[in-house]
Design a protein around this motif. Structure first.
Motif: not given
Length: 310
Positions: A158-160, A173-174, A179-183
């Motif tokens: 998880s990210v805050y 996470l979902d 992806g490859y070098r992306t979010s």
């Protein structure tokens, strides 16, 4: 507006947290770039919320008027500098700690190497790949950084982050769209504050051995002795950027003080006294010459901040 901003910043942050005309070459791994109008050090969630609300109130836009800096390891700042505000997270955001037998909470400004060392010291495996990635956790999350078969998406749970309304969100996470070098953070103007990492139990000596092995690979294959931003281009599907650059006859090709590394063609390095314009022109030349040679268009991983000649 500048006088207005001076007064308003002074009401939020300590005086020594506000630096005017800060030389950005001190804050990027290329060691190039001119001054930012404001360089602001932010050490807590409370300070960050206040600053984000102020910037919104003043109708300042992310990337145009303000930029959240990581470790500067993937950033090219214009020689003319940045006519805006650079936010540098520090203090609480630099911390990383164990939160369970196999969980680490890492602040956005924590260095990848520090988190990898904490994992090793607690006999946790899975983060060895990031030990040599020269950046911060926040930057690694934005681009789903990876190396030697590992990626952030494999270990982050998880990210805050603060959203556009300066509200703190927890993204699982979902929701991260890794992806490859992306979010998802490539699309949304969220400010990452930290993340939860889940690893597996391992043996300290084996973890350390793998970290040393990867370190030796980097030393032998990458031009670590020169300032750079690491791999300059994303890997095109079905190809390797370094091989395409080499096949285009560009090994050692230079513009001013910027050069295609003779050790690894996937790296643009500051051979000495390079300007950001040198680096930018070299990247452009590489794209043009590789396209002519192979028909493949290379996409830079490097982020541009400030004005560059098109």
């Amino acid at each position: 507006m500048r006088f207005d901003l001076d007064e308003k910043l002074a009401g939020i942050l300590p005086e020594d947290s506000i630096i005017k005309n800060e030389d950005m070459s001190r804050h990027t791994t290329f060691r190039t770039g001119g001054p930012a109008d404001y360089f602001i050090k932010i050490s807590s969630d409370e300070e960050l919320v206040s600053i984000l609300n102020l910037l919104k109130e003043m109708k300042m836009k992310p990337k145009e008027d303000y930029y959240v800096l990581g470790n500067g390891s993937n950033l090219l700042v214009s020689d003319a500098g940045f006519r805006g505000v650079v936010l540098s997270l520090c203090g609480d955001f630099s911390k990383c700690s164990m939160t369970g037998d196999n969980h680490i909470k890492a602040g956005a400004a924590a260095l990848n190497v520090a988190v990898a060392n904490l994992a090793r010291d607690n006999e946790l495996t899975g983060f060895e790949f990031a030990h040599g990635i020269p950046g911060s956790i926040g930057g690694a999350l934005v681009m789903n950084a990876g190396a030697y078969g590992g990626e952030m998406k494999q270990v982050v749970r998880s990210v805050y982050a603060f959203d556009e309304n300066a509200s703190l969100r927890k993204l699982d996470l979902d929701e991260l769209e890794f992806g490859y070098r992306t979010s998802i953070f490539k699309k949304k103007n969220y400010v990452i504050t930290g993340c939860d990492i889940e690893l597996k139990k391992g043996k300290k000596n084996e973890i350390e051995s793998l970290m040393n092995e990867l370190k030796e690979k980097r030393i032998s294959k990458q031009p670590l002795e020169y300032p750079s931003a690491g791999s300059t281009f994303k890997r095109p599907e079905g190809y390797f950027a370094g091989k395409l650059i080499e096949d285009a006859g560009l090994r050692g090709y230079s513009v001013g003080g910027a050069q295609v590394s003779e050790k690894h063609c996937g790296f643009v390095i500051n051979k000495g006294n390079a300007t950001s314009e040198d680096v930018y022109r070299l990247i452009s030349d590489i794209q043009e010459k590789v396209f002519k040679s192979s028909g493949v268009k290379l996409s830079p991983e490097v982020i541009l901040l400030g004005d560059f000649e098109k």
